[in-house]
Design a protein around this motif. Structure first.
Motif, PDB file in Angstrom:
ATOM      1  N   PHE A 255       0.863  -1.183   0.000  1.00 31.19           N
ATOM      2  CA  PHE A 255       0.000   0.000   0.000  1.00 31.19           C
ATOM      3  C   PHE A 255       0.894   1.226   0.000  1.00 31.19           C
ATOM      4  CE2 PHE A 255      -2.500   3.286   2.246  1.00 31.19           C
ATOM      5  CZ  PHE A 255      -3.637   3.301   1.448  1.00 31.19           C
ATOM      6  N   GLY A 256       0.748   2.076  -1.016  1.00 31.92           N
ATOM      7  CA  GLY A 256       1.645   3.217  -1.193  1.00 31.92           C
ATOM      8  C   GLY A 256       1.462   4.299  -0.152  1.00 31.92           C
ATOM      9  N   VAL A 257       2.546   4.655   0.528  1.00 27.90           N
ATOM     10  CA  VAL A 257       2.546   5.714   1.545  1.00 27.90           C
ATOM     11  C   VAL A 257       3.783   6.580   1.338  1.00 27.90           C
ATOM     12  CG1 VAL A 257       2.648   6.228   4.022  1.00 27.90           C
ATOM     13  CG2 VAL A 257       1.309   4.281   3.219  1.00 27.90           C
ATOM     14  N   LYS A 258       3.630   7.877   1.533  1.00 31.98           N
ATOM     15  CA  LYS A 258       4.760   8.795   1.431  1.00 31.98           C
ATOM     16  C   LYS A 258       5.107   9.350   2.805  1.00 31.98           C
ATOM     17  CE  LYS A 258       5.397   8.885  -3.095  1.00 31.98           C
ATOM     18  NZ  LYS A 258       4.731   7.613  -3.415  1.00 31.98           N
ATOM     19  N   LEU A 259       6.407   9.397   3.080  1.00 34.21           N
ATOM     20  CA  LEU A 259       6.898  10.073   4.287  1.00 34.21           C
ATOM     21  C   LEU A 259       7.141  11.530   3.898  1.00 34.21           C
ATOM     22  CD1 LEU A 259       9.427   8.827   6.912  1.00 34.21           C
ATOM     23  CD2 LEU A 259       9.649  11.116   5.953  1.00 34.21           C
ATOM     24  N   ALA A 260       6.301  12.424   4.420  1.00 34.87           N
ATOM     25  CA  ALA A 260       6.338  13.825   4.008  1.00 34.87           C
ATOM     26  C   ALA A 260       7.378  14.633   4.772  1.00 34.87           C
ATOM     27  CB  ALA A 260       4.960  14.458   4.196  1.00 34.87           C
ATOM     28  N   SER A 261       7.496  14.387   6.065  1.00 33.22           N
ATOM     29  CA  SER A 261       8.474  15.105   6.891  1.00 33.22           C
ATOM     30  C   SER A 261       8.710  14.301   8.164  1.00 33.22           C
ATOM     31  CB  SER A 261       7.988  16.524   7.231  1.00 33.22           C
ATOM     32  OG  SER A 261       6.675  16.514   7.748  1.00 33.22           O
ATOM     33  N   ILE A 262       9.878  14.512   8.754  1.00 32.75           N
ATOM     34  CA  ILE A 262      10.233  13.828   9.997  1.00 32.75           C
ATOM     35  C   ILE A 262       9.609  14.578  11.172  1.00 32.75           C
ATOM     36  CG2 ILE A 262      12.153  13.235  11.530  1.00 32.75           C
ATOM     37  CD1 ILE A 262      12.036  11.437   9.093  1.00 32.75           C
ATOM     38  N   GLU A 263       8.996  13.837  12.080  1.00 31.30           N
ATOM     39  CA  GLU A 263       8.405  14.463  13.263  1.00 31.30           C
ATOM     40  C   GLU A 263       9.457  14.790  14.316  1.00 31.30           C
ATOM     41  OE1 GLU A 263       4.904  15.267  14.092  1.00 31.30           O
ATOM     42  OE2 GLU A 263       5.344  15.378  11.959  1.00 31.30           O
ATOM     43  N   ASN A 264      10.296  13.815  14.613  1.00 31.46           N
ATOM     44  CA  ASN A 264      11.272  14.043  15.684  1.00 31.46           C
ATOM     45  C   ASN A 264      12.553  13.279  15.387  1.00 31.46           C
ATOM     46  OD1 ASN A 264       9.886  11.439  16.396  1.00 31.46           O
ATOM     47  ND2 ASN A 264      11.431  11.470  18.009  1.00 31.46           N
ATOM     48  N   ILE A 265      13.637  13.752  15.961  1.00 34.72           N
ATOM     49  CA  ILE A 265      14.886  13.003  15.995  1.00 34.72           C
ATOM     50  C   ILE A 265      15.201  12.724  17.464  1.00 34.72           C
ATOM     51  CG2 ILE A 265      15.782  13.897  13.816  1.00 34.72           C
ATOM     52  CD1 ILE A 265      17.459  15.893  15.390  1.00 34.72           C
ATOM     53  N   ASN A 266      15.953  11.628  17.701  1.00 28.72           N
ATOM     54  CA  ASN A 266      16.211  11.166  19.069  1.00 28.72           C
ATOM     55  C   ASN A 266      14.874  10.859  19.759  1.00 28.72           C
ATOM     56  OD1 ASN A 266      18.927  11.681  18.458  1.00 28.72           O
ATOM     57  ND2 ASN A 266      18.837  13.740  19.319  1.00 28.72           N
ATOM     58  N   GLY A 267      14.836  10.973  21.089  1.00 30.03           N
ATOM     59  CA  GLY A 267      13.558  10.886  21.788  1.00 30.03           C
ATOM     60  C   GLY A 267      13.114   9.507  22.225  1.00 30.03           C
ATOM     61  N   GLN A 268      14.003   8.502  22.210  1.00 29.87           N
ATOM     62  CA  GLN A 268      13.652   7.157  22.662  1.00 29.87           C
ATOM     63  C   GLN A 268      14.675   6.725  23.720  1.00 29.87           C
ATOM     64  OE1 GLN A 268      10.983   6.727  20.469  1.00 29.87           O
ATOM     65  NE2 GLN A 268      11.885   8.566  19.547  1.00 29.87           N
ATOM     66  N   ALA A 269      14.416   5.605  24.358  1.00 26.07           N
ATOM     67  CA  ALA A 269      15.365   5.096  25.357  1.00 26.07           C
ATOM     68  C   ALA A 269      15.131   3.608  25.596  1.00 26.07           C
ATOM     69  CB  ALA A 269      15.236   5.865  26.676  1.00 26.07           C
ATOM     70  N   ILE A 270      16.154   2.967  26.115  1.00 29.62           N
ATOM     71  CA  ILE A 270      16.023   1.596  26.611  1.00 29.62           C
ATOM     72  C   ILE A 270      15.771   1.690  28.112  1.00 29.62           C
ATOM     73  CG2 ILE A 270      17.142  -0.624  26.944  1.00 29.62           C
ATOM     74  CD1 ILE A 270      18.868  -0.011  24.485  1.00 29.62           C
ATOM     75  N   HIS A 370      19.196  10.515  15.073  1.00 25.33           N
ATOM     76  CA  HIS A 370      18.475   9.507  14.290  1.00 25.33           C
ATOM     77  C   HIS A 370      17.002   9.887  14.158  1.00 25.33           C
ATOM     78  CE1 HIS A 370      16.035   7.636  17.483  1.00 25.33           C
ATOM     79  NE2 HIS A 370      17.067   7.813  18.292  1.00 25.33           N
ATOM     80  N   PRO A 371      16.361   9.470  13.063  1.00 24.99           N
ATOM     81  CA  PRO A 371      14.925   9.741  12.922  1.00 24.99           C
ATOM     82  C   PRO A 371      14.135   8.778  13.788  1.00 24.99           C
ATOM     83  CG  PRO A 371      15.653   8.357  11.119  1.00 24.99           C
ATOM     84  CD  PRO A 371      16.885   8.685  11.941  1.00 24.99           C
ATOM     85  N   CYS A 372      12.901   9.132  14.062  1.00 21.17           N
ATOM     86  CA  CYS A 372      12.012   8.184  14.750  1.00 21.17           C
ATOM     87  C   CYS A 372      10.662   8.171  14.068  1.00 21.17           C
ATOM     88  CB  CYS A 372      11.871   8.509  16.220  1.00 21.17           C
ATOM     89  SG  CYS A 372      10.776   7.315  17.040  1.00 21.17           S
ATOM     90  N   CYS A 373       9.857   9.209  14.296  1.00 22.92           N
ATOM     91  CA  CYS A 373       8.508   9.232  13.749  1.00 22.92           C
ATOM     92  C   CYS A 373       8.400  10.250  12.623  1.00 22.92           C
ATOM     93  CB  CYS A 373       7.496   9.539  14.846  1.00 22.92           C
ATOM     94  SG  CYS A 373       7.318   8.168  16.023  1.00 22.92           S
ATOM     95  N   ALA A 374       7.282  10.162  11.908  1.00 23.68           N
ATOM     96  CA  ALA A 374       7.134  10.969  10.701  1.00 23.68           C
ATOM     97  C   ALA A 374       5.676  11.341  10.490  1.00 23.68           C
ATOM     98  CB  ALA A 374       7.656  10.199   9.494  1.00 23.68           C
ATOM     99  N   PHE A 375       5.490  12.366   9.673  1.00 20.70           N
ATOM    100  CA  PHE A 375       4.174  12.736   9.169  1.00 20.70           C
ATOM    101  C   PHE A 375       4.020  12.084   7.802  1.00 20.70           C
ATOM    102  CE2 PHE A 375       1.811  15.779   6.414  1.00 20.70           C
ATOM    103  CZ  PHE A 375       0.556  15.521   6.920  1.00 20.70           C
ATOM    104  N   ALA A 376       2.930  11.346   7.595  1.00 20.35           N
ATOM    105  CA  ALA A 376       2.783  10.562   6.369  1.00 20.35           C
ATOM    106  C   ALA A 376       1.332  10.566   5.904  1.00 20.35           C
ATOM    107  CB  ALA A 376       3.256   9.127   6.605  1.00 20.35           C
TER     108      ALA A 376
END
Length: 546
Positions: A255-270, A370-376
């Motif tokens: 199913f075709g999806v486009k990543l339009a822009s990155i929402e955030n960089i970093n922002g995760q953890a173990i 690093h990237p994480c989430c995006a607007f799509a």
């Protein structure tokens, strides 16, 4: 009587030897529109003006430089909007050629702020501070911003005549008048990665672009994927690998999806369960653990596998990695269903807040930036609503720019913590966004870029994600390696990550996005050359055996 005397004094000043010439140095015929307005030697003029903002404002009014309706407009539009909306909207007049000329001149000046400095003097940054947004702004700062705002409104006359500015122009949306759709629903998962998408509703970024938009809370990434395929909402908060996986048919029908822009960089953890405190110091210590990630096709899963492999851990044999919806992660950690997780915030910080676990490592230490989430959005929806998609993406990119300023993070934390959005204690969200936090190991840390917001979708991000989909073959059927190797990393990336469009929209907003689409990525254990991802994968396998 006072105003008449002030004008006469100004006329006397204009003709004096100390006026550095005639007022024609300030009010002269414009080479662009032929009208007469402020167009030359602004910085010299400003240097002769009073430094006190109240006196400055009074003098400018007495000189007759601004009409009353211009002052009312400047009063109603804050400095942020004046910089990024009024200047382009009014001066550009929705003429793409004119806007390109303005942006080109701004780039020559080193950016929009430098262009303002060239026009209004070295102290322009003070004039254009976003202090109007702050309720603590004093009268002097407000009047200073208002004075310069009125100057911008005056400059807006450079568009083919000196017609007055309409009194309602300050509240007019800046979106395309030809929007195919204005009532929008945008899906999101309640995590801080979605900050630009979420904050755009309460802080008015959607409304500014002419949208009546609502954000819709989704229960899991699987629900986001299925809703997108079903066409139930208009656009989505997605994990950065999801558009690649969905387009290639990994984990679902293609199913075709486009990543339009990155929402955030970093922002995760173990984050590790409290009962293991003092027992986990590196990747090898996770052997035998059950670990949660939010979705198989996520940066979380790929980064966790990357980390574990460096400690001799085969992620498919020596540990169990399973998907856990972020809102369920703490409950499963407390119940012992999982021993640790690599999750988006605020659930790492919330685990510390609840005494349920400790932060072992921020993912920014694994891969800074690093990237994480995006607007799509889906190909189908974009094709049906091209103007709406462009304006909506632009609103998200502007919101990301606002969120990238640390000075705005406390305000944003308060706005998105509400029940309708993250439904988290404000102090937890604020700790994540500001980077001032306790890690659960007795340390109080200050990491300003624990999470950051840069909307530029580097093609090197796409290539690294594709390389790891090839390396781990998550479905175990060879589809990812086959599809990516046959199509080519570059084709997959450029077809799905809309880097050129994101750059264009950012430039229209006065931001300064990169001109390159690839960059070398420096990770904790290696360096990724986006020009040769296949060699990178083979080197990883050779070094770590998986």
């Amino acid at each position: 009587m006072v105003l008449t005397s002030a004008k006469q004094a100004f006329q006397d000043w204009k003709g004096s030897e100390n006026s550095f010439g005639k007022l024609s140095n300030l009010q002269s015929l414009c080479d662009v529109c032929g009208g007469q307005h402020a167009s030359m030697a602004h910085w010299e003029f400003m240097q002769t003006m009073p430094q006190d903002p109240v006196d400055l404002m009074d003098d400018m009014v007495k000189m007759g430089l601004f009409r009353e309706n211009q002052l009312r407009t400047a009063d109603s539009v804050n400095a942020y909007e004046l910089r990024k909306a009024l200047f382009l909207k009014r001066v550009g007049r929705n003429d793409p050629k004119r806007e390109r000329l303005i942006l080109a001149l701004c780039r020559q000046a080193g950016g929009l702020e430098n262009a303002f400095a060239a026009a209004f003097g070295p102290q322009a940054g003070l004039f254009f501070a976003d202090s109007i947004r702050n309720s603590k702004t004093g009268r002097r700062e407000f009047l200073r911003n208002m004075a310069v705002g009125a100057a911008l409104v005056t400059l807006a006359g450079c568009a083919g005549g000196n017609e007055p500015v309409a009194e309602d122009s300050a509240n007019a949306p800046v979106g395309d008048a030809n929007l195919e759709k204005t009532d929008l629903q945008i899906g999101f998962i309640p995590i801080t990665c979605a900050t630009p998408i979420i904050m755009s509703e309460p802080l008015g970024f959607y409304e500014k672009y002419g949208f009546n938009a609502s954000v819709v809370k989704m229960p899991s990434w699987g629900a986001v994927r299925d809703s997108a395929i079903a066409g139930e909402l208009d656009a989505y908060h997605m994990l950065a690998p999801m558009p690649i996986a969905m387009t290639l048919g990994l984990g679902s029908a293609a199913f075709g999806v486009k990543l339009a822009s990155i929402e955030n960089i970093n922002g995760q953890a173990i984050t590790v369960a409290e009962k293991y405190k003092g027992q986990v110091n590196g990747p090898a210590d996770f052997r035998g653990f059950t670990m949660g990630v939010p979705f198989p096709y996520s940066m979380h899963n790929l980064l966790l596998r990357y980390y574990l492999a460096t400690g001799g851990i085969d992620p498919d044999v020596d540990v169990q990695i399973r998907p856990v919806p972020p809102p369920d992660s703490i409950a499963q950690l407390v119940a012992g269903d999982i021993d640790a997780y690599l999750m988006p915030d605020p659930f790492n910080q919330r685990a510390v807040y609840e005494g349920a676990g400790f932060i072992h490592m921020l993912t920014k230490d694994l891969w800074p930036g690093h990237p994480c989430c995006a607007f799509a959005a889906s190909d189908e929806w974009i094709n049906a609503n091209p103007n709406t998609f462009r304006a909506l993406n632009k609103s998200i990119i502007e919101a990301a720019g606002y969120a990238s300023d640390p000075a705005n993070r406390v305000e944003i934390a308060e706005a998105i913590s509400e029940r309708a959005f993250l439904n988290q204690p404000t102090e937890v969200v604020e700790a994540v966004l500001t980077g001032n936090f306790d890690d659960g190991n007795g340390n109080t840390l200050s990491v300003p870029d624990r999470i950051d917001f840069d909307p530029y979708p580097w093609q090197s991000f796409a290539n690294w994600i594709s390389s790891q989909l090839v390396r781990w073959d998550l479905q175990g059927d060879g589809l990812a390696p086959k599809s990516i190797n046959e199509q080519g990393y570059e084709t997959v990336g450029t077809d799905i990550f809309l880097t050129d469009l994101a750059r264009e929209l950012a430039q229209e907003l006065g931001q300064e996005p990169p001109t390159e689409i690839y960059r070398t990525e420096e990770l904790m254990f290696d360096t990724f050359d986006p020009a040769d991802p296949q060699t990178y994968v083979q080197q990883q396998i050779d070094e770590y055996g998986v």
